[in-house]
Write a protein that holds these residues in place. Structure first.
Motif, PDB file in Angstrom:
ATOM      1  N   ALA A  27     -52.093  34.303  41.636  1.00  0.00           N
ATOM      2  CA  ALA A  27     -52.467  35.484  40.860  1.00  0.00           C
ATOM      3  C   ALA A  27     -51.247  36.201  40.299  1.00  0.00           C
ATOM      4  O   ALA A  27     -51.340  36.850  39.255  1.00  0.00           O
ATOM      5  CB  ALA A  27     -53.280  36.446  41.730  1.00  0.00           C
ATOM      6  N   ALA A  28     -50.109  36.088  40.991  1.00  0.00           N
ATOM      7  CA  ALA A  28     -48.942  36.889  40.620  1.00  0.00           C
ATOM      8  C   ALA A  28     -48.529  36.661  39.172  1.00  0.00           C
ATOM      9  O   ALA A  28     -48.306  37.624  38.422  1.00  0.00           O
ATOM     10  CB  ALA A  28     -47.775  36.574  41.564  1.00  0.00           C
ATOM     11  N   LEU A  29     -48.446  35.416  38.762  1.00  0.00           N
ATOM     12  CA  LEU A  29     -47.920  35.121  37.433  1.00  0.00           C
ATOM     13  C   LEU A  29     -48.816  35.624  36.309  1.00  0.00           C
ATOM     14  O   LEU A  29     -48.344  36.343  35.417  1.00  0.00           O
ATOM     15  CB  LEU A  29     -47.649  33.626  37.288  1.00  0.00           C
ATOM     16  N   PRO A  30     -50.129  35.272  36.266  1.00  0.00           N
ATOM     17  CA  PRO A  30     -50.949  35.782  35.161  1.00  0.00           C
ATOM     18  C   PRO A  30     -51.097  37.295  35.157  1.00  0.00           C
ATOM     19  O   PRO A  30     -51.185  37.906  34.091  1.00  0.00           O
ATOM     20  CB  PRO A  30     -52.307  35.088  35.359  1.00  0.00           C
ATOM     21  N   VAL A  31     -51.103  37.918  36.337  1.00  0.00           N
ATOM     22  CA  VAL A  31     -51.220  39.373  36.395  1.00  0.00           C
ATOM     23  C   VAL A  31     -49.951  40.030  35.840  1.00  0.00           C
ATOM     24  O   VAL A  31     -50.016  40.948  35.010  1.00  0.00           O
ATOM     25  CB  VAL A  31     -51.493  39.844  37.840  1.00  0.00           C
TER      26      VAL A  31
END
Length: 440
Positions: A114-118
């Motif tokens: 989730a970290a990257l797209p968020v």
């Protein structure tokens, strides 16, 4: 979207998702691609009509009020407003379903993935907004109310372009683009609710919680009684609209109430699809195939007949939107990904290069639907600024699409070879070996 590669001891960016997630993603992309083509068709028809000798009839159609007796409930709306407030509620209902599915059973349930797209979605909104504000402050500050216009990504339009120029783009990048756009939509609807709400009334908003709660109770009990769910959704939409909050917020809230996981099954007890996925299959084609194209038809019809193109091109609002979409989105998405990789010492997946990510970052600059909606909320559709906003959103989206085409086309043969290899790796269970290896 990150993953751990035990053999190398480093994190990999844009790795493949699980096979069930890949199949679900493929279904979504097919629907949104068709919807994107219809969206483009509606926009082209609107532009042609608005610049034809019959442009007055186009404007009259958008201003026609089908129910003049709805003034007491603030429902004496013209067709263009019904498209923006009513039909887009369907679009945001699907967004709500997709968001909840992503957080419960999709890519966003894993904090590492989730970290990257968020981070990319947030950066892809902040940088365009800052560019817009900087350009308009330098130009006198008259258009600052439109700061959020270049912050949104139109997934249907972007996927329609992607289907033409990069049909074989690696699955990890496709998943990243879709997830980024979903998070982007959540942030956009939050911005609309907070910054573009006029004449707020708390009682109707509190009243809307009752039909939303009843809707949630029914769906949590797995009751798909359409004769009850649809009236409850309509009542919730009406009350939210009457409160002064943009009515599309009701769609997101209703989507959040729907359960995602029906249970667990299979030898590894993976989550089984729930009601959210079933409702998404029902409403996504309606949203992509009807609601969004009709909104585009009424929102994209900017007339350039007799317009002062020189003044339009130098307008700070136009410059801020175009630069925000083309430059800001790309810098925000690509720059945040590079920094995340640099500081976490992560590496791109072996099938992906930084030029691929540059192309996807340019695709994120295709604003359209939500950008046009925010533009109408900020400046209205009849004012000169409203017409300039439409022209700027169309220009910025078109430039982003052309630049993405130039970048991604260069490696299309490589994408095709990767896709062909995955198809050849199918065995008796119908699952490509690359997914089984990543899963195991």
């Amino acid at each position: 979207m990150t993953d751990q590669t035990p053999r190398l001891g480093v994190r990999r960016l844009f790795t493949r998702t699980s096979w069930p997630e890949a199949r679900f993603l493929a279904d979504v992309l097919r629907t949104e691609t068709v919807g994107g083509a219809l969206l483009l068709f509606g926009a082209v028809i609107a532009l042609a009509w608005a610049n034809s000798p019959w442009s007055d009839s186009y404007a009259a159609l958008g201003r026609w009020v089908p129910w003049s007796g709805g003034a007491a409930l603030h429902l004496d709306l013209d067709l263009a407003t019904w498209a923006a407030d009513g039909l887009l509620a369907i679009f945001f209902f699907v967004v709500g379903l997709e968001l909840k599915r992503e957080f419960v059973a999709g890519e966003l349930r894993d904090p590492r993935r989730a970290a990257l797209p968020v981070v990319a979605a947030i950066s892809g909104m902040v940088v365009p907004a800052l560019i817009f504000v900087a350009v308009n402050v330098a130009g006198g500050g008259g258009g600052l109310r439109g700061w959020a216009i270049p912050t949104a990504t139109d997934i249907a339009f972007a996927l329609a372009v992607l289907a033409v120029i990069g049909a074989y783009l690696p699955q990890g990048l496709r998943a990243f683009l879709l997830t980024l756009a979903v998070v982007d939509d959540l942030l956009a609807i939050t911005v609309i609710a907070i910054f573009y709400t006029d004449d707020f009334s708390v009682l109707p908003l509190l009243g809307a919680l009752v039909p939303i709660a009843l809707f949630g109770l029914l769906v949590q009990c797995r009751r798909t009684w359409w004769w009850a769910l649809i009236p409850l959704a309509v009542v919730a939409w009406t009350l939210v609209h009457s409160s002064g909050v943009h009515a599309t917020v009701a769609g997101v809230l209703l989507g959040f109430t729907v359960p995602v996981v029906a249970g667990e099954g299979g030898e590894k007890r993976r989550p089984m699809p729930g009601l959210a996925e079933r409702l998404e299959h029902v409403w996504r084609p309606i949203s992509a195939g009807f609601a969004v194209p009709v909104f585009a038809f009424f929102a994209a019809g900017v007339s350039l007949r007799g317009a002062d193109l020189g003044a339009m091109v130098t307008d700070p609002i136009v410059l801020g939107i175009v630069l925000g979409l083309v430059v800001g989105k790309c810098v925000g998405v690509l720059g945040s990904t590079y920094l995340l990789a640099r500081f976490t010492r992560a590496r791109l997946d072996e099938d992906i290069s930084w030029s691929d990510l540059l192309g996807v970052s340019l695709l994120a600059g295709i604003g359209f639907t939500v950008s046009l909606l925010i533009g109408e909320l900020a400046f209205g559709s009849e004012a000169v600024e409203g017409g300039n906003v439409k022209a700027a959103v169309l220009a910025g989206s078109l430039i982003s699409a052309l630049l993405a085409t130039t970048v991604l086309r260069r490696r299309n043969s490589i994408y095709r070879a990767i896709a062909r290899k995955e198809q050849l790796d199918l065995d008796q269970d119908g699952v490509p070996d690359v997914y089984q290896k990543s899963r195991d």
